[in-house]
Enzyme design. Structure first.
Site, short mmCIF file in Angstrom:
data_model
loop_
_atom_site.label_atom_id
_atom_site.label_comp_id
_atom_site.label_asym_id
_atom_site.label_seq_id
_atom_site.Cartn_x
_atom_site.Cartn_y
_atom_site.Cartn_z
N CYS A 1 0.82 -1.22 0.00
CA CYS A 1 0.00 0.00 0.00
C CYS A 1 0.86 1.27 0.00
CB CYS A 1 -0.93 0.00 1.20
SG CYS A 1 -2.02 -1.42 1.24
N HIS B 1 -2.71 6.88 4.29
CA HIS B 1 -3.25 5.71 3.60
C HIS B 1 -4.52 5.29 4.33
CE1 HIS B 1 -3.87 1.84 1.96
NE2 HIS B 1 -3.38 1.17 2.99
N ASN C 1 -10.11 0.17 1.73
CA ASN C 1 -8.66 0.25 1.52
C ASN C 1 -8.37 -0.07 0.05
OD1 ASN C 1 -5.91 -0.18 1.37
ND2 ASN C 1 -5.79 -1.43 3.23
O1 UT7 Z 1 -3.10 -1.68 4.16
C1 UT7 Z 1 -2.62 -2.67 5.01
C2 UT7 Z 1 -3.59 -3.84 5.00
N1 UT7 Z 1 -4.01 -4.32 6.28
C3 UT7 Z 1 -4.75 -3.67 7.16
O2 UT7 Z 1 -5.05 -2.54 7.02
C4 UT7 Z 1 -5.26 -4.44 8.37
C5 UT7 Z 1 -5.17 -3.67 9.66
N2 UT7 Z 1 -5.96 -4.35 10.67
C6 UT7 Z 1 -7.27 -4.09 10.85
O3 UT7 Z 1 -7.79 -3.20 10.19
C7 UT7 Z 1 -8.02 -4.85 11.92
O4 UT7 Z 1 -7.14 -5.73 12.58
C8 UT7 Z 1 -9.22 -5.66 11.33
C9 UT7 Z 1 -10.33 -4.69 10.91
C10 UT7 Z 1 -8.77 -6.51 10.15
C11 UT7 Z 1 -9.80 -6.57 12.41
O5 UT7 Z 1 -10.16 -5.82 13.56
P1 UT7 Z 1 -9.70 -6.33 15.00
O6 UT7 Z 1 -10.30 -5.40 15.96
O7 UT7 Z 1 -8.21 -6.45 14.99
O8 UT7 Z 1 -10.42 -7.76 15.11
P2 UT7 Z 1 -9.75 -9.16 15.42
O9 UT7 Z 1 -8.98 -9.65 14.26
O10 UT7 Z 1 -9.07 -9.10 16.74
O11 UT7 Z 1 -11.04 -10.07 15.58
C12 UT7 Z 1 -11.97 -9.83 16.65
C13 UT7 Z 1 -13.15 -10.75 16.46
C14 UT7 Z 1 -12.74 -12.23 16.24
O12 UT7 Z 1 -13.70 -13.02 16.88
P3 UT7 Z 1 -13.40 -13.66 18.35
O13 UT7 Z 1 -12.16 -14.50 18.17
O14 UT7 Z 1 -13.21 -12.49 19.25
O15 UT7 Z 1 -14.64 -14.45 18.61
C15 UT7 Z 1 -12.89 -12.40 14.74
O16 UT7 Z 1 -13.19 -13.73 14.39
O17 UT7 Z 1 -13.88 -10.36 15.29
C16 UT7 Z 1 -14.06 -11.52 14.44
N3 UT7 Z 1 -14.10 -11.04 13.06
C17 UT7 Z 1 -15.23 -10.67 12.47
N4 UT7 Z 1 -16.51 -10.60 12.90
C18 UT7 Z 1 -17.45 -10.14 12.03
C19 UT7 Z 1 -13.07 -10.91 12.18
N5 UT7 Z 1 -13.53 -10.43 11.02
C20 UT7 Z 1 -14.86 -10.26 11.17
C21 UT7 Z 1 -15.89 -9.80 10.31
N6 UT7 Z 1 -17.15 -9.75 10.78
N7 UT7 Z 1 -15.65 -9.37 9.04
#
Ligand code: UT7
Length: 346
Positions: free
Chosen positions: A115, A249, A279
């Site tokens: 990115c 970004h 994104n």
């Molecule tokens: O340009 C560079 C590219 N990458 C990025 O920008 C990624 C940067 N990271 C992020 O933006 C965040 O980490 C995410 C938005 C991807 C995820 O947010 P988070 O607050 O870090 O969530 P998490 O991965 O810790 O997941 C929390 C919970 C999990 O469930 P449990 O284990 O707590 O039961 C996930 O399974 O949210 C769940 N989860 C979802 N639930 C509903 C993960 N994705 C989803 C979803 N819908 N789409």
């Protein structure tokens, strides 16, 4: 030799028509609009059609930038495209754009920096301008990521969208352009955001999708954005008080909020459009720049701090003043000239 600077004389985008809202993703990915908005700030994104390949989107953005600058493709000396997930391993997207716009036989190449691709490309372009090697350079950020989300996981599938954005830099002897920049990488963290191509056999293959460790990316990004901004400003011998706008970004609104807190800058000085596009990787910064130049929120003579991070891992920041102070009205004059031509053409 006179000191060379580079002013931005044109900007253009291509935004796919197909709008995909969070609600459209709910059933397929077992997610909710509420979760996506709360965790990322995204409400909708654009997905490219079959015809809108990366080079097609990049070409359309390039043509729009040429129109804005009121110059021909044959006036260009170089094309650089920041992109990371293209349809071809070779040729480059830049060569396809070069052919499509008729920029005969000029050098053209891609830069792959996740990115951060647009800022790597922009900083590289300015080196050619500042040494006097080239006079007019097209810099594009273009990504078609949606086709790699089909078999992915839900935390990836909700984040990304497709788009392309372009700017044209022209050499001038009036002070403006790139005042300072910083670029960095850390390949030790190559697995934090990755897509393995060894399984590549075409679109939507099982196992062929972006994988990332969301929380690691989040922590890295929150840390590196402020650091990169401070480094670029120090190189430019400027402070945050000298900056009119910050274009980060667009990866996650919470990452931007965290960077704003870290830098002690009110969120109002950050340009944010992630709610409408998600994104778009290398396209996110030129797209945000385009929208805000067109709306008049950003003036060409403003000082803009752009900052990005991405796969690699990579990061970068640039301090840019698009046009010299003496040309405060140039962009409007050019727009008026184009509108005048269109009106004359009936
Ligand atoms: O340009 C560079 C590219 N990458 C990025 O920008 C990624 C940067 N990271 C992020 O933006 C965040 O980490 C995410 C938005 C991807 C995820 O947010 P988070 O607050 O870090 O969530 P998490 O991965 O810790 O997941 C929390 C919970 C999990 O469930 P449990 O284990 O707590 O039961 C996930 O399974 O949210 C769940 N989860 C979802 N639930 C509903 C993960 N994705 C989803 C979803 N819908 N789409």
């Amino acid at each position: 030799m006179l000191q060379r600077y580079g002013k931005i004389i044109g900007w253009g985008v291509h935004i796919p028509e197909k709008v995909v809202t969070n609600f459209d993703l709910e059933e397929k990915w077992d997610t909710t609009d509420e979760w996506i908005v709360q965790r990322s700030g995204i409400r909708e994104r654009r997905f490219a059609s079959e015809e809108e390949t990366t080079d097609v989107m990049a070409t359309r953005a390039a043509i729009n930038a040429l129109k804005k600058a009121n110059i021909k493709a044959t006036d260009l000396d170089l094309i650089i495209v920041g992109t990371c997930l293209t349809e071809y391993f070779t040729p480059s997207v830049a060569c396809l754009v070069q052919s499509a716009i008729g920029a005969k036989q000029i050098p053209a190449y891609d830069i792959s920096a996740g990115c951060t691709g647009f800022l790597y490309s922009l900083s590289t372009a300015y080196q050619f301008i500042q040494t006097g090697a080239y006079n007019r350079i097209m810099v594009i950020g273009a990504e078609n990521i949606s086709r790699f989300l089909e078999t992915g996981d839900r935390s990836t599938a909700i984040l990304f969208g497709d788009a392309a954005g372009a700017v044209i830099i022209e050499s001038t002897d009036e002070p403006c352009g790139l005042h300072g920049f910083t670029l960095g990488s850390d390949g030790d963290d190559k697995d934090v955001i990755a897509m393995n191509t060894s399984s590549h056999r075409g679109r939507f293959d099982e196992g062929h999708f972006i994988k990332f460790q969301g929380q690691q990316v989040f922590k890295f990004a929150s840390r590196v954005l402020g650091k990169a901004c401070r480094e670029a400003l120090a190189q430019a011998n400027l402070t945050l008080d000298d900056v009119d706008w910050i274009i980060p970004h667009q990866a996650n609104v919470r990452i931007i909020q965290s960077a704003a807190r870290d830098m002690g800058v009110p969120l109002e000085r950050f340009i944010i459009n992630i709610d409408r596009y998600g994104n778009t990787s290398s396209a996110s910064i030129p797209l945000a720049l385009y929208e805000n130049l067109e709306s008049g929120k950003i003036k060409p003579t403003d000082t803009v701090l752009m900052v990005a991070f991405g796969a690699g891992l990579t990061w970068g920041a640039t301090v840019l003043q698009l046009a010299p102070k003496s040309e405060a009205t140039v962009a409007h004059t050019q727009s008026d000239a184009v509108l005048g031509q269109l009106a004359a053409a009936g």
